[in-house]
Design an enzyme around this catalytic site. Structure first.
Site, PDB file in Angstrom:
ATOM      1  N   ARG A  18      11.308  32.486  77.363  1.00 43.49           N
ATOM      2  CA  ARG A  18      10.631  33.783  77.471  1.00 43.49           C
ATOM      3  C   ARG A  18       9.993  34.240  76.154  1.00 43.49           C
ATOM      4  O   ARG A  18       9.271  35.227  76.128  1.00 43.49           O
ATOM      5  CB  ARG A  18      11.616  34.843  77.976  1.00 43.49           C
ATOM      6  CG  ARG A  18      11.790  34.790  79.481  1.00 43.49           C
ATOM      7  CD  ARG A  18      12.819  35.778  79.960  1.00 43.49           C
ATOM      8  NE  ARG A  18      14.176  35.303  79.706  1.00 43.49           N
ATOM      9  CZ  ARG A  18      15.254  36.055  79.799  1.00 43.49           C
ATOM     10  NH1 ARG A  18      15.154  37.340  80.086  1.00 43.49           N
ATOM     11  NH2 ARG A  18      16.455  35.549  79.572  1.00 43.49           N
ATOM     12  N   ASN A 171      30.849  41.606  79.380  1.00 44.49           N
ATOM     13  CA  ASN A 171      31.164  40.567  78.410  1.00 44.49           C
ATOM     14  C   ASN A 171      29.993  40.422  77.444  1.00 44.49           C
ATOM     15  O   ASN A 171      28.859  40.201  77.862  1.00 44.49           O
ATOM     16  CB  ASN A 171      31.388  39.253  79.174  1.00 44.49           C
ATOM     17  CG  ASN A 171      31.559  38.072  78.233  1.00 44.49           C
ATOM     18  OD1 ASN A 171      32.099  38.219  77.138  1.00 44.49           O
ATOM     19  ND2 ASN A 171      31.110  36.912  78.681  1.00 44.49           N
TER      20      ASN A 171
HETATM   21  C1  UD1 Z   1      26.445  34.873  79.077  1.00 46.13           C
HETATM   22  C2  UD1 Z   1      27.828  35.129  79.644  1.00 46.13           C
HETATM   23  C3  UD1 Z   1      27.886  36.547  80.208  1.00 46.13           C
HETATM   24  C4  UD1 Z   1      27.547  37.541  79.145  1.00 46.13           C
HETATM   25  C5  UD1 Z   1      26.208  37.202  78.517  1.00 46.13           C
HETATM   26  C6  UD1 Z   1      25.977  38.075  77.315  1.00 46.13           C
HETATM   27  C7  UD1 Z   1      28.613  32.967  80.466  1.00 46.13           C
HETATM   28  C8  UD1 Z   1      28.809  32.111  81.655  1.00 46.13           C
HETATM   29  N1  UD1 Z   1      28.081  34.164  80.686  1.00 46.13           N
HETATM   30  O1  UD1 Z   1      25.548  34.958  80.154  1.00 46.13           O
HETATM   31  O2  UD1 Z   1      29.190  36.827  80.716  1.00 46.13           O
HETATM   32  O3  UD1 Z   1      27.513  38.852  79.675  1.00 46.13           O
HETATM   33  O4  UD1 Z   1      26.175  35.836  78.071  1.00 46.13           O
HETATM   34  O5  UD1 Z   1      24.663  37.907  76.868  1.00 46.13           O
HETATM   35  O6  UD1 Z   1      28.965  32.583  79.364  1.00 46.13           O
HETATM   36  N2  UD1 Z   1      23.706  28.520  75.589  1.00 46.13           N
HETATM   37  C9  UD1 Z   1      23.777  27.235  75.120  1.00 46.13           C
HETATM   38  N3  UD1 Z   1      23.883  26.200  75.999  1.00 46.13           N
HETATM   39  C10 UD1 Z   1      23.941  26.415  77.328  1.00 46.13           C
HETATM   40  C11 UD1 Z   1      23.869  27.720  77.822  1.00 46.13           C
HETATM   41  C12 UD1 Z   1      23.766  28.764  76.919  1.00 46.13           C
HETATM   42  O7  UD1 Z   1      23.727  27.015  73.914  1.00 46.13           O
HETATM   43  O8  UD1 Z   1      24.046  25.418  78.064  1.00 46.13           O
HETATM   44  C13 UD1 Z   1      23.586  29.622  74.648  1.00 46.13           C
HETATM   45  C14 UD1 Z   1      22.246  30.295  74.766  1.00 46.13           C
HETATM   46  O9  UD1 Z   1      21.355  29.776  73.794  1.00 46.13           O
HETATM   47  C15 UD1 Z   1      22.571  31.743  74.432  1.00 46.13           C
HETATM   48  C16 UD1 Z   1      24.004  31.892  74.894  1.00 46.13           C
HETATM   49  O10 UD1 Z   1      24.530  30.590  74.983  1.00 46.13           O
HETATM   50  O11 UD1 Z   1      22.541  31.974  73.046  1.00 46.13           O
HETATM   51  C17 UD1 Z   1      24.135  32.622  76.197  1.00 46.13           C
HETATM   52  O12 UD1 Z   1      23.423  31.932  77.171  1.00 46.13           O
HETATM   53  P1  UD1 Z   1      22.706  32.711  78.348  1.00 46.13           P
HETATM   54  O13 UD1 Z   1      22.165  31.760  79.335  1.00 46.13           O
HETATM   55  O14 UD1 Z   1      21.817  33.744  77.784  1.00 46.13           O
HETATM   56  O15 UD1 Z   1      23.993  33.432  78.973  1.00 46.13           O
HETATM   57  P2  UD1 Z   1      23.997  34.434  80.145  1.00 46.13           P
HETATM   58  O16 UD1 Z   1      23.768  33.730  81.412  1.00 46.13           O
HETATM   59  O17 UD1 Z   1      23.130  35.566  79.824  1.00 46.13           O
END
Ligand code: UD1
Ligand code: CA
Length: 480
Positions: A18, A171
């Site tokens: 995004r 969270n």
């Molecule tokens: C996650 C949390 C959610 C929380 C939210 C806060 C989980 C399952 N959910 O959701 O409870 O309210 O963050 O913003 O954890 N990332 C990786 N590798 C991956 C996936 C994510 O490095 O495979 C990193 C992303 O770069 C990011 C962070 O983890 O910095 C969160 O990932 P994102 O997909 O934004 O999480 P949410 O689905 O929003």
């Protein structure tokens, strides 16, 4: 309670679609530094034994941007299968006896004191989750508590029913847990959920099931845990960061004429009673001594300004040192390698580059002084130019103490103007000027009596006739 060694895991594998950018998200700048740099700074403040950064797409660029920083372990998450999967990639780098803190590369405003509270709540044996209470919890995982009010599990919005979605405690994603336990839980995560991802959040229910206490630590200021997904959020976080920085400076005794119109993109060290007017941008490392005043719309990058100096409006200074009581601007450009001694005066439309200007010397108007050593109490007249570049090499100009350079002088370097020498206005100086005397190079002034200006009601004059000095090329213009 003996503190376990701390390992910080920073998740930074998000593509940042995004952002609509070719640059990895965590390299986008907040306050002049990559998002990830802010997170690493907060992590470092906790004195961790190890920091593991999980990168993904574009990882080489991210690693390269932090190549100079010691003590980082880089791990690639080749496929983005969820936060639990990302943490699993990092855990081989972590010792069983450690306490693990999970941070996010795109959540840059979190403060060390908040993280310390979380670590204290986890205490090395327990799990602690950083939560926030939001008016609009849309998009976040919800904190579900049992009848006794204890944290029971975290439910992602996409997996939540209406009642769970109504919960306003969310969270933030930031969590602390004992490494060995975390390793076990993460190894058993499934992906049977709405997104088909390995959710880190599922470790909460696992901990509860094993009787490991889970604390929910509520963040005092939810702005701290805001993440960056697009440039709108990035711009919002920039404002929050700038407001935080401006308020800290105001409290520390710096006058900001308008804290909303001040930009710090780096660090400012300051003395007492520093005054900064509107529209000032400070970049890199800037040091402003006691009583320094910076006028409106100045840009200072990696600059030290000594006590009592004044920077007048619309001045740009880069990689330079400004001495005590100096006055620079308005409309001055001071380029790298310049050192201005005490009480120097640099005026409007003056460009300096790699110039060392001695105490009390003045370059007040419309000049270029580059690759120059200027002594004390020198006066450089308007329109003086050091011709330092011959098209291939740069040469040095030396102007000794108390010299006086008349206006519109070109000093063709390498050249030295001796102590106390005077250069007549309009000179082109190609050889050294001895100390003390007057040196000038000028075409003699002539006046042609009887010369008349051309008139529109007369035919054009022929070249070579009249008062000219000889034949001139056809089509040239008349004198005057
Ligand atoms: C996650 C949390 C959610 C929380 C939210 C806060 C989980 C399952 N959910 O959701 O409870 O309210 O963050 O913003 O954890 N990332 C990786 N590798 C991956 C996936 C994510 O490095 O495979 C990193 C992303 O770069 C990011 C962070 O983890 O910095 C969160 O990932 P994102 O997909 O934004 O999480 P949410 O689905 O929003
Ligand atoms: Ca997600």
């Amino acid at each position: 309670m003996s503190r376990k060694p701390l390992s910080v895991v920073v998740l930074a594998a998000g593509q940042g679609k995004r952002m609509r950018s070719d640059r990895p998200k965590v390299l986008h700048a907040l306050a002049g530094r990559p998002l990830l740099a802010h997170v690493l700074e907060a992590a470092r403040a906790l004195g961790p034994g190890r920091i593991v950064v999980v990168h993904g797409h574009g990882g080489e660029a991210v690693r390269a941007a932090f190549a100079g920083e010691p003590g980082l372990t880089w791990v690639e998450q080749a496929e983005r299968l969820g936060t639990g999967h990302a943490v699993a990639q990092a855990l081989p780098e972590v010792q069983d006896g450690d306490q693990v803190l999970v941070l996010y590369g795109d959540v840059p405003l979190v403060r060390p004191q908040t993280l310390r509270r979380l670590l204290d709540a986890a205490g090395g044996e327990r799990v602690a989750v950083l939560t926030a209470c939001l008016d609009d919890p849309t998009g976040y995982g919800r904190i579900v508590r049992d009848e006794a009010g204890q944290l029971a599990r975290i439910v992602e919005e996409k997996d939540a029913d209406a009642a769970t979605r109504a919960i306003r405690e969310v969270n933030t994603g930031i969590l602390a847990a004992p490494a060995a336990r975390l390793r076990g839980w993460v190894g058993r995560l499934g992906r049977d959920n709405a997104q088909g991802e390995y959710y880190l959040t599922d470790v909460v229910a696992m901990a509860v099931a094993e009787g490991v206490p889970v604390a929910a630590v509520c963040v005092e200021d939810p702005d701290e845990t805001l993440g960056v997904n697009d440039r709108v959020q990035l711009a919002r976080l920039e404002r929050l960061w700038q407001r935080r920085a401006a308020e800290a400076l105001l409290r520390a005794g710096v006058t900001l004429r308008d804290p909303a119109r001040f930009e710090l993109r780096g660090t400012l060290e300051h003395g007492r009673d520093v005054e900064i007017d509107v529209g000032v941008v400070l970049e890199g490392t800037v040091r402003l001594g006691d009583g320094v005043r910076v006028g409106p719309y100045c840009v200072l990058r990696d600059v030290t300004v000594a006590e009592g100096a004044e920077i007048l409006p619309f001045t740009l200074i880069e990689s330079a040192e400004i001495g005590p009581g100096a006055r620079v601007g308005p409309y001055a450009r001071v380029r790298p390698g310049t050192r201005l001694a005490a009480r120097t005066r640099i005026g409007n439309f003056v460009e300096l580059k790699n110039a060392d200007v001695g105490e009390g010397s003045k370059i007040n108007h419309l000049s270029y002084v580059g690759d120059a050593l200027v002594g004390r109490e020198v006066n450089i007249g308007a329109g003086t130019i050091t011709c330092n570049y011959d098209g291939a090499h740069k040469h040095r100009t030396v102007i000794e103490d108390e010299a006086f350079i008349g206006s519109d002088t070109q000093l063709v370097a390498p050249v030295t103007v001796g102590k106390g020498a005077t250069i007549g206005a309009g000179s082109t100086i190609t050889r050294d000027a001895p100390p003390g005397g007057l040196t000038l190079s000028r075409a003699p002034q002539v006046t042609r009596p009887g010369w008349k200006r051309p008139r529109k009601d007369e035919p054009p004059r022929r070249r070579g006739g009249g008062a000219g000095t000889g034949p001139k090329p056809r089509g040239g213009r008349g004198e005057g």
